[in-house]
Motif scaffolding. Structure first.
Motif, mmCIF file in Angstrom:
data_model
loop_
_atom_site.group_PDB
_atom_site.id
_atom_site.type_symbol
_atom_site.label_atom_id
_atom_site.label_comp_id
_atom_site.label_asym_id
_atom_site.label_seq_id
_atom_site.Cartn_x
_atom_site.Cartn_y
_atom_site.Cartn_z
ATOM 1 N N ILE A 215 0.861 -1.178 0.000
ATOM 2 C CA ILE A 215 0.000 0.000 0.000
ATOM 3 C C ILE A 215 0.898 1.229 0.000
ATOM 4 C CG2 ILE A 215 -1.648 1.373 1.326
ATOM 5 C CD1 ILE A 215 -2.846 -1.203 2.400
ATOM 6 N N ILE A 216 0.635 2.140 -0.916
ATOM 7 C CA ILE A 216 1.337 3.414 -0.952
ATOM 8 C C ILE A 216 0.323 4.488 -0.579
ATOM 9 C CG2 ILE A 216 2.783 4.974 -2.285
ATOM 10 C CD1 ILE A 216 3.855 2.064 -2.021
ATOM 11 N N SER A 217 0.500 5.081 0.591
ATOM 12 C CA SER A 217 -0.408 6.138 1.018
ATOM 13 C C SER A 217 0.070 7.476 0.455
ATOM 14 C CB SER A 217 -0.498 6.191 2.548
ATOM 15 O OG SER A 217 0.788 6.287 3.132
ATOM 16 N N MET A 218 -0.893 8.325 0.112
ATOM 17 C CA MET A 218 -0.575 9.587 -0.568
ATOM 18 C C MET A 218 -1.298 10.763 0.075
ATOM 19 S SD MET A 218 -0.742 8.203 -4.519
ATOM 20 C CE MET A 218 -2.513 7.838 -4.385
ATOM 21 N N ALA A 219 -1.491 10.693 1.397
ATOM 22 C CA ALA A 219 -2.124 11.771 2.156
ATOM 23 C C ALA A 219 -3.469 12.138 1.529
ATOM 24 C CB ALA A 219 -1.209 12.970 2.272
ATOM 25 N N GLY A 220 -3.612 13.390 1.107
ATOM 26 C CA GLY A 220 -4.895 13.860 0.582
ATOM 27 C C GLY A 220 -5.271 13.300 -0.768
ATOM 28 N N ASP A 221 -4.377 12.521 -1.395
ATOM 29 C CA ASP A 221 -4.678 11.916 -2.691
ATOM 30 C C ASP A 221 -5.093 10.457 -2.578
ATOM 31 O OD1 ASP A 221 -4.092 14.238 -4.180
ATOM 32 O OD2 ASP A 221 -1.948 13.826 -4.041
ATOM 33 N N GLY A 222 -5.386 9.984 -1.377
ATOM 34 C CA GLY A 222 -5.835 8.611 -1.211
ATOM 35 C C GLY A 222 -4.677 7.643 -1.081
ATOM 36 N N ALA A 223 -4.885 6.437 -1.571
ATOM 37 C CA ALA A 223 -3.873 5.391 -1.438
ATOM 38 C C ALA A 223 -3.948 4.449 -2.622
ATOM 39 C CB ALA A 223 -4.073 4.614 -0.137
ATOM 40 N N LEU A 224 -2.834 3.757 -2.873
ATOM 41 C CA LEU A 224 -2.746 2.751 -3.923
ATOM 42 C C LEU A 224 -2.458 1.396 -3.298
ATOM 43 C CD1 LEU A 224 -0.442 4.626 -6.488
ATOM 44 C CD2 LEU A 224 -2.937 4.435 -6.577
ATOM 45 N N LEU A 225 -3.074 0.355 -3.834
ATOM 46 C CA LEU A 225 -2.787 -1.024 -3.445
ATOM 47 C C LEU A 225 -2.162 -1.747 -4.626
ATOM 48 C CD1 LEU A 225 -3.082 -3.608 -1.613
ATOM 49 C CD2 LEU A 225 -5.320 -3.927 -2.714
ATOM 50 N N PHE A 226 -1.034 -2.386 -4.387
ATOM 51 C CA PHE A 226 -0.367 -3.196 -5.403
ATOM 52 C C PHE A 226 -0.468 -4.663 -5.008
ATOM 53 C CE2 PHE A 226 1.372 0.977 -5.813
ATOM 54 C CZ PHE A 226 1.702 1.129 -7.150
ATOM 55 N N THR A 227 -1.012 -5.473 -5.900
ATOM 56 C CA THR A 227 -1.092 -6.917 -5.693
ATOM 57 C C THR A 227 -0.629 -7.604 -6.975
ATOM 58 O OG1 THR A 227 -3.311 -7.340 -6.590
ATOM 59 C CG2 THR A 227 -3.185 -6.488 -4.336
ATOM 60 N N LYS A 228 -0.499 -8.918 -6.913
ATOM 61 C CA LYS A 228 -0.125 -9.665 -8.120
ATOM 62 C C LYS A 228 -1.207 -9.570 -9.190
ATOM 63 C CE LYS A 228 3.782 -11.449 -6.511
ATOM 64 N NZ LYS A 228 3.848 -10.857 -5.177
ATOM 65 N N GLU A 229 -2.446 -9.266 -8.788
ATOM 66 C CA GLU A 229 -3.559 -9.191 -9.733
ATOM 67 C C GLU A 229 -3.717 -7.815 -10.366
ATOM 68 O OE1 GLU A 229 -3.979 -10.711 -6.616
ATOM 69 O OE2 GLU A 229 -3.524 -12.579 -7.670
ATOM 70 N N VAL A 231 -3.202 -3.121 -9.832
ATOM 71 C CA VAL A 231 -3.004 -1.927 -9.021
ATOM 72 C C VAL A 231 -4.366 -1.272 -8.805
ATOM 73 C CG1 VAL A 231 -1.811 0.291 -8.808
ATOM 74 C CG2 VAL A 231 -0.732 -1.611 -10.066
ATOM 75 N N TYR A 232 -4.663 -0.907 -7.582
ATOM 76 C CA TYR A 232 -5.973 -0.376 -7.214
ATOM 77 C C TYR A 232 -5.804 0.965 -6.504
ATOM 78 C CZ TYR A 232 -7.210 -5.260 -8.023
ATOM 79 O OH TYR A 232 -7.360 -6.509 -8.582
ATOM 80 N N GLN A 233 -6.771 1.858 -6.731
ATOM 81 C CA GLN A 233 -6.740 3.166 -6.077
ATOM 82 C C GLN A 233 -8.025 3.373 -5.291
ATOM 83 O OE1 GLN A 233 -6.216 6.497 -8.745
ATOM 84 N NE2 GLN A 233 -6.061 7.996 -7.097
ATOM 85 N N SER A 234 -7.878 3.960 -4.114
ATOM 86 C CA SER A 234 -9.049 4.288 -3.303
ATOM 87 C C SER A 234 -9.494 5.721 -3.582
ATOM 88 C CB SER A 234 -8.722 4.159 -1.815
ATOM 89 O OG SER A 234 -7.871 5.220 -1.403
ATOM 90 N N ASN A 235 -10.752 5.985 -3.314
ATOM 91 C CA ASN A 235 -11.216 7.368 -3.319
ATOM 92 C C ASN A 235 -10.738 8.061 -2.047
ATOM 93 O OD1 ASN A 235 -12.932 5.768 -1.698
ATOM 94 N ND2 ASN A 235 -14.649 7.176 -1.955
ATOM 95 N N VAL A 236 -10.949 9.364 -1.990
ATOM 96 C CA VAL A 236 -10.554 10.150 -0.816
ATOM 97 C C VAL A 236 -11.819 10.506 -0.039
ATOM 98 C CG1 VAL A 236 -9.425 12.255 -0.007
ATOM 99 C CG2 VAL A 236 -8.573 11.082 -2.057
ATOM 100 N N LEU A 237 -11.901 10.050 1.205
ATOM 101 C CA LEU A 237 -13.069 10.344 2.036
ATOM 102 C C LEU A 237 -12.961 11.759 2.587
ATOM 103 C CD1 LEU A 237 -13.416 6.936 3.916
ATOM 104 C CD2 LEU A 237 -14.276 7.622 1.672
#
Length: 305
Positions: A215-229, A231-237
């Protein structure tokens, strides 16, 4: 079972001051004393998410007693190594800008080290050990690697949340999760990022080197998840930001608590985002009800294979 290891716990003394004036007497508006340390934060959020865990690490003195008493009140199982020196106190000064003054870590003896390793030697296959935070200067260089080797010898899994060489050295041992923020990732690879596209190749490098998930957290820009399947990005709450201390630890706790149940990394990422965001929007670590409220607002999008 999930175990957390905090090598350098603290009491976090949070002080709120209006219109701070350096060199003058300032009156605090309010204050709060909390158990601190990244692994301890993980234990507290795991418990609030109804995930049993055992907190390990080094504690000592009246400050250590404050922490053990607090965790006992929260019904968190503990098996700390008791040391002679006092556990440190960190000051979190909240004024126009947030300032931290972190205490020095205590001296850790060879006997203390042996005791912690003996406690960790009881982990078995299926267990997950969360290794979090900085190490006291009195511990030998590469101490995290010694703990990683011990965990792997006992066929347990591990998470590592630290920076620099300790993080990079742990990758080859296939941690279940690593979670550098974007600045720490850039520093690790001696580069800079201007946008999310710049981050993706380096997040994938973490996996190629050995990490199972990142997981790469990016403060106000949300976060990224890297898996073998993919790359995923979350929204910002969206809520008013109250507290940056413990948000990353809460994200790890949310992720690993959910992941330990069914190994679904994307669902675990949702829990991580909700838990981390809930803490960022709270004065202390997030409560379970708030995490559940935010969980319904988390949206995860696949952005790359």
């Amino acid at each position: 079972m999930i175990y957390t290891v905090t090598l350098n716990p603290s009491i976090d003394y949070i002080v709120h001051v209006d219109d701070l004036k350096i060199g003058e007497v300032n009156r605090m508006k309010k204050d709060l004393k909390l158990p601190g340390g990244k692994g301890i934060n993980v234990s507290r959020i795991l418990k609030r998410n109804n995930v049993e865990n055992i907190a390990l690490g080094f504690l000592g003195g009246f400050t250590g007693t404050f922490i053990t008493d607090w965790l006992s009140q929260e019904n968190i199982e503990q098996n700390f190594t008791q040391i002679n020196a006092d556990t440190r106190i960190n000051i979190k000064l909240k004024a126009e800008a947030e300032t931290e003054i972190n205490g020095l870590g205590p001296d850790i003896s060879a006997k203390d080290i042996a005791d912690l390793k003996a406690k960790l030697s009881t982990v078995t296959k299926g267990d997950i050990v969360v290794l979090s935070g900085s190490a006291p200067a009195s511990l030998p260089s590469g101490f995290y690697q010694e703990l990683v080797q011990l965990v792997k010898e006992n066929k347990a899994d591990f998470v590592i949340d630290t920076t620099g060489q300790d993080l990079m050295d742990a990758l080859i041992s296939q941690p279940v999760l690593v979670k550098p923020n974007n600045h720490e990732l850039a520093e690790a690879y001696h580069t800079t990022f201007n946008n999310i596209s710049d981050i993706i190749p380096f997040g994938k490098k973490l996996l190629n080197t050995g990490a199972q998930n990142a997981i790469i957290s990016m403060a106000g820009d949300g976060a990224l998840l890297f898996t073998k399947e993919g790359v995923y990005q979350s929204n910002v709450l969206k809520r008013p930001l109250k507290n940056s201390v413990g948000a990353g630890d809460s994200m790890i706790a949310g992720f690993i608590g959910a992941y330990s149940e069914n190994k679904d990394a994307v669902n675990a990422f949702k829990w991580g985002v909700a838990s981390g965001s809930a803490t960022a929007f709270s004065d202390d670590l997030a409560q379970a009800e708030f995490i559940q409220e935010l969980l319904a607002e988390v949206v995860i999008e696949k952005i790359a294979d």
